[in-house]
Design an enzyme around this catalytic site. Structure first.
Site, PDB file in Angstrom:
ATOM      1  CG  HIS A   1      -0.871   5.648  -1.623  1.00 53.79           C
ATOM      2  ND1 HIS A   1      -1.400   4.383  -1.498  1.00 53.79           N
ATOM      3  CD2 HIS A   1      -1.903   6.480  -1.845  1.00 53.79           C
ATOM      4  CE1 HIS A   1      -2.715   4.460  -1.623  1.00 53.79           C
ATOM      5  NE2 HIS A   1      -3.055   5.723  -1.833  1.00 53.79           N
TER       6      HIS A   1
ATOM      7  CE1 TYR B   1      -3.849   2.372   0.673  1.00 53.42           C
ATOM      8  CE2 TYR B   1      -2.197   3.487   2.000  1.00 53.42           C
ATOM      9  CZ  TYR B   1      -3.418   3.488   1.356  1.00 53.42           C
ATOM     10  OH  TYR B   1      -4.199   4.616   1.387  1.00 53.42           O
TER      11      TYR B   1
ATOM     12  CE1 TYR C   1      -7.012  11.785   0.833  1.00 51.35           C
ATOM     13  CE2 TYR C   1      -6.152  11.621  -1.392  1.00 51.35           C
ATOM     14  CZ  TYR C   1      -6.845  11.067  -0.333  1.00 51.35           C
ATOM     15  OH  TYR C   1      -7.361   9.802  -0.442  1.00 51.35           O
TER      16      TYR C   1
ATOM     17  CD1 TRP D   1      -6.392   5.148  -6.535  1.00 53.12           C
ATOM     18  CD2 TRP D   1      -4.425   4.903  -7.560  1.00 53.12           C
ATOM     19  NE1 TRP D   1      -5.411   5.149  -5.571  1.00 53.12           N
ATOM     20  CE2 TRP D   1      -4.198   4.998  -6.181  1.00 53.12           C
ATOM     21  CE3 TRP D   1      -3.334   4.746  -8.417  1.00 53.12           C
ATOM     22  CZ2 TRP D   1      -2.918   4.932  -5.621  1.00 53.12           C
ATOM     23  CZ3 TRP D   1      -2.059   4.692  -7.851  1.00 53.12           C
ATOM     24  CH2 TRP D   1      -1.868   4.780  -6.472  1.00 53.12           C
TER      25      TRP D   1
END
Length: 127
Positions: free
Chosen positions: A45, A41, A64, A98
């Site tokens: 990113h 993960y 964000y 995505w």
């Protein structure tokens, strides 16, 4: 997973802070990474597609950040128009791809009323 609809006390406030747009409102979602995929993960990113970054910015999502505690993921962002932001993301081929890329390593629960992850209510805030 939490089944909480967004309760945002900023909706009726006009707060102006240094460096933040007057109408920005904070939101947070919670999702989960599947056990054993924590590093994957993070890697995905770290290598996020440039077109995904462009889409996030185009949608009006600002400030964000995603935080992880164990398997729980907490996404914090600000926007001045949540409905517009969600619409842009949901109608994007980039976001669809995505999502397909990330789904195998995540547990994702979506609020079907807004077609977006469940948003957490703000319980307390200090400027």
């Amino acid at each position: 997973m939490y089944y909480i609809q967004c309760i945002n006390f900023y909706n009726n406030l006009n707060i102006q802070k240094k460096g933040v747009r007057m109408n920005d409102k904070p939101y947070m979602w919670i999702l989960e990474v599947r056990a054993g995929y924590e590093e994957e993960y993070k890697k995905r990113h770290d290598e996020i597609w440039p077109e995904m970054i462009e889409l996030i910015q185009e949608a009006g999502m600002r400030n964000y950040s995603i935080f992880r505690h164990g398997l729980n993921l907490f996404g914090y962002f600000e926007t001045d128009d949540l409905n517009r932001m969600i619409s842009i993301l949901n109608n994007s081929e980039v976001n669809k791809k995505w999502g397909e890329y990330m789904t195998p390593i995540m547990k994702i629960e979506v609020d079907t009323q807004i077609n977006f992850p469940f948003l957490l209510p703000i319980e307390f805030h200090v400027d």
